[in-house]
Scaffold this active site. Structure first.
Site, PDB file in Angstrom:
ATOM      1  N   LYS A 119       0.829  -1.214   0.000  1.00 41.61           N
ATOM      2  CA  LYS A 119       0.000   0.000   0.000  1.00 41.61           C
ATOM      3  C   LYS A 119       0.858   1.256   0.000  1.00 41.61           C
ATOM      4  O   LYS A 119       0.434   2.290  -0.506  1.00 41.61           O
ATOM      5  CB  LYS A 119      -1.000  -0.017   1.162  1.00 41.61           C
ATOM      6  N   LYS A 201      -4.335 -11.486  -6.985  1.00 44.04           N
ATOM      7  CA  LYS A 201      -5.535 -11.595  -6.144  1.00 44.04           C
ATOM      8  C   LYS A 201      -6.681 -10.755  -6.709  1.00 44.04           C
ATOM      9  O   LYS A 201      -6.451  -9.642  -7.189  1.00 44.04           O
ATOM     10  CB  LYS A 201      -5.185 -11.085  -4.735  1.00 44.04           C
ATOM     11  N   LYS A 204     -10.869  -5.861  -4.110  1.00 41.68           N
ATOM     12  CA  LYS A 204     -12.008  -4.969  -4.016  1.00 41.68           C
ATOM     13  C   LYS A 204     -11.796  -3.639  -4.697  1.00 41.68           C
ATOM     14  O   LYS A 204     -12.721  -2.999  -5.144  1.00 41.68           O
ATOM     15  CB  LYS A 204     -12.197  -4.652  -2.528  1.00 41.68           C
TER      16      LYS A 204
HETATM   17  P1  ATP Z   1      -8.515  -3.943  -1.018  1.00 37.86           P
HETATM   18  O1  ATP Z   1      -8.239  -4.301  -2.422  1.00 37.86           O
HETATM   19  O2  ATP Z   1      -9.412  -2.744  -0.867  1.00 37.86           O
HETATM   20  O3  ATP Z   1      -7.320  -3.912  -0.124  1.00 37.86           O
HETATM   21  P2  ATP Z   1      -9.439  -6.640  -0.568  1.00 37.86           P
HETATM   22  O4  ATP Z   1     -10.114  -7.090  -1.793  1.00 37.86           O
HETATM   23  O5  ATP Z   1      -8.105  -7.206  -0.256  1.00 37.86           O
HETATM   24  O6  ATP Z   1      -9.449  -5.061  -0.460  1.00 37.86           O
HETATM   25  P3  ATP Z   1     -10.261  -6.725   2.153  1.00 37.86           P
HETATM   26  O7  ATP Z   1     -11.206  -5.690   2.685  1.00 37.86           O
HETATM   27  O8  ATP Z   1      -8.816  -6.526   2.433  1.00 37.86           O
HETATM   28  O9  ATP Z   1     -10.445  -6.928   0.600  1.00 37.86           O
HETATM   29  O10 ATP Z   1     -10.684  -8.158   2.618  1.00 37.86           O
HETATM   30  C1  ATP Z   1     -11.886  -8.530   3.245  1.00 37.86           C
HETATM   31  C2  ATP Z   1     -11.851 -10.028   3.488  1.00 37.86           C
HETATM   32  O11 ATP Z   1     -11.934 -10.725   2.247  1.00 37.86           O
HETATM   33  C3  ATP Z   1     -10.558 -10.515   4.143  1.00 37.86           C
HETATM   34  O12 ATP Z   1     -10.867 -11.593   5.001  1.00 37.86           O
HETATM   35  C4  ATP Z   1      -9.742 -10.983   2.988  1.00 37.86           C
HETATM   36  O13 ATP Z   1      -8.790 -11.946   3.368  1.00 37.86           O
HETATM   37  C5  ATP Z   1     -10.814 -11.574   2.079  1.00 37.86           C
HETATM   38  N1  ATP Z   1     -10.406 -11.501   0.675  1.00 37.86           N
HETATM   39  C6  ATP Z   1     -10.132 -10.369  -0.028  1.00 37.86           C
HETATM   40  N2  ATP Z   1      -9.824 -10.651  -1.288  1.00 37.86           N
HETATM   41  C7  ATP Z   1      -9.881 -11.995  -1.397  1.00 37.86           C
HETATM   42  C8  ATP Z   1      -9.659 -12.908  -2.478  1.00 37.86           C
HETATM   43  N3  ATP Z   1      -9.308 -12.492  -3.671  1.00 37.86           N
HETATM   44  N4  ATP Z   1      -9.809 -14.220  -2.241  1.00 37.86           N
HETATM   45  C9  ATP Z   1     -10.178 -14.671  -1.014  1.00 37.86           C
HETATM   46  N5  ATP Z   1     -10.407 -13.868   0.039  1.00 37.86           N
HETATM   47  C10 ATP Z   1     -10.263 -12.552  -0.143  1.00 37.86           C
END
Ligand code: ATP
Ligand code: LTN
Length: 337
Positions: A119, A201, A204
């Site tokens: 980040k 990955k 979001k």
């Molecule tokens: P950002 O991209 O905004 O950092 P993110 O997609 O990583 O967000 P988080 O808010 O960090 O999402 O994660 C929320 C939950 O979803 C956490 O438990 C995280 O481990 C899970 N998670 C996020 N992305 C994935 C993914 N691609 N596969 C499985 N679990 C996920």
């Protein structure tokens, strides 16, 4: 609350920060497990709005997004009769404990966090203290409620380890104060990959809209994204290390249908990628349809959403206050009697 053996029920805690959109990655990696665990544990699921402040937010959009996430928690089936659902910022003990835990955390532990490094690179013009301190606030979230189990995707494992280290450090310095939490990471689906780059990955906040699918996305858009999903230049559907795109689609379809990846791979082995992708898309559309409908209904009923949020905050505050009082006593802060 107790379970049928008169043992106190164990505690589950998890949260998602209201940034971007809730994706099928979040659903498969985390939320699907929350739904299973809420039946057997005392569960708390927070909207981690204070965590989201580590990147700049437009106030009006942020407020709307946080409410939308809250409605999505309910729409997926988190049941306020079973679990406490609330906004982190409504329970001031999160920030209070976070400060105290800061004093039991080393700067070196924070600078080596993978998420901090990632980040910082992405937000080079805003490497604020919150970004560095993020895992301590997360540890406070978890330790406040004497949590036993934390259902998350695999990317959060490192943060969980820090929460455990902080808990152990505090317990050893004084006397047992915090339950030391365990991660709960599913064997399958703990990391769902981007539809555009099956080695990255699904995130979001990915700026490429074709990379991820929201849980409240409309069917046409879902089908379009799966049709465009990046795979490989073969034609057979097989579970192989050199076919990350296909394996990712199988993981998604398996989570949506409950069928094993092996049986799906056998069923679609020779159908060709176009038909396979169509089937994956349809499985997602069907699974998400009731969620989207319930979400649309809930968003019309803000009074109900607020009443659930208020009740959640009250229940969470009651539990959080107990832990903070205990912590303050142990470290020797003067109590006001
Ligand atoms: P950002 O991209 O905004 O950092 P993110 O997609 O990583 O967000 P988080 O808010 O960090 O999402 O994660 C929320 C939950 O979803 C956490 O438990 C995280 O481990 C899970 N998670 C996020 N992305 C994935 C993914 N691609 N596969 C499985 N679990 C996920
Ligand atoms: N950092 C987490 C969200 C989060 C969380 C938590 C997860 C905030 N507090 C407590 C589990 C327990 C993320 O997924 N980005």
């Amino acid at each position: 609350m107790e379970n049928s053996n008169n043992q106190p029920k164990k505690v589950v805690y998890s949260g998602i920060q209201p940034t971007g959109i809730i994706t099928i990655g979040n659903y498969i990696g985390a939320i699907d497990n929350w739904l299973k665990l809420q039946n057997d544990y005392n569960s708390l699921f927070g909207i981690a709005d204070l965590h989201a402040l580590t990147v700049r937010q437009n106030p009006a959009e942020f407020r709307a997004r946080a409410m939308s996430f809250f409605a999505q928690y309910l729409a997926v089936g988190i049941d306020p009769q079973k679990a406490i659902i609330y906004f982190q910022s409504h329970v001031k003990e999160h920030t209070e404990l976070s400060w105290i835990l800061n004093c039991y955390t080393y700067v070196g532990e924070m600078t080596r966090m993978t998420q901090f490094k990632d980040k910082s690179q992405k937000n080079a013009d805003n490497i604020n203290m919150g970004l560095l301190d993020y895992p301590v606030l997360m540890a406070a979230d978890i330790l406040l409620y004497q949590t036993d189990l934390v259902p998350v995707g695999v990317d959060q494992k490192q943060h969980l380890e820090i929460a455990r280290d902080i808990a152990n450090r505090f317990n050893n310095a004084y006397s047992p104060t915090f339950v030391v939490p365990e991660p709960y990471i599913a064997k399958q689906g703990a990391k769902v990959f981007s539809l555009q780059d099956p080695t990255a990955k699904m995130s979001k906040s990915d700026p490429d809209p074709n990379a991820s699918v929201a849980i409240i996305e409309d069917p046409d858009s879902i089908m379009r994204k799966f049709k465009r999903a990046v795979t490989d230049c073969e034609t057979v559907v097989e579970i192989r290390d050199d076919k990350p795109g296909i394996v990712n689609l199988l993981t998604i379809m398996s989570a949506m249908t409950g069928e094993s990846m092996e049986s799906l791979a056998a069923e679609y082995h020779d159908t060709g990628y176009a038909r396979f992708k169509q089937a994956v898309g349809e499985s997602v559309v069907e699974k998400l349809r009731p969620i989207r409908e319930e979400y649309n209904r809930l968003m019309q009923d803000k009074a109900y959403l607020m009443s659930v949020a208020k009740e959640g905050a009250e229940k969470a505050s009651y539990l959080a206050r107990k832990t903070v009082a205990k912590v303050k006593r142990k470290i020797g802060l003067v109590e006001l009697k």
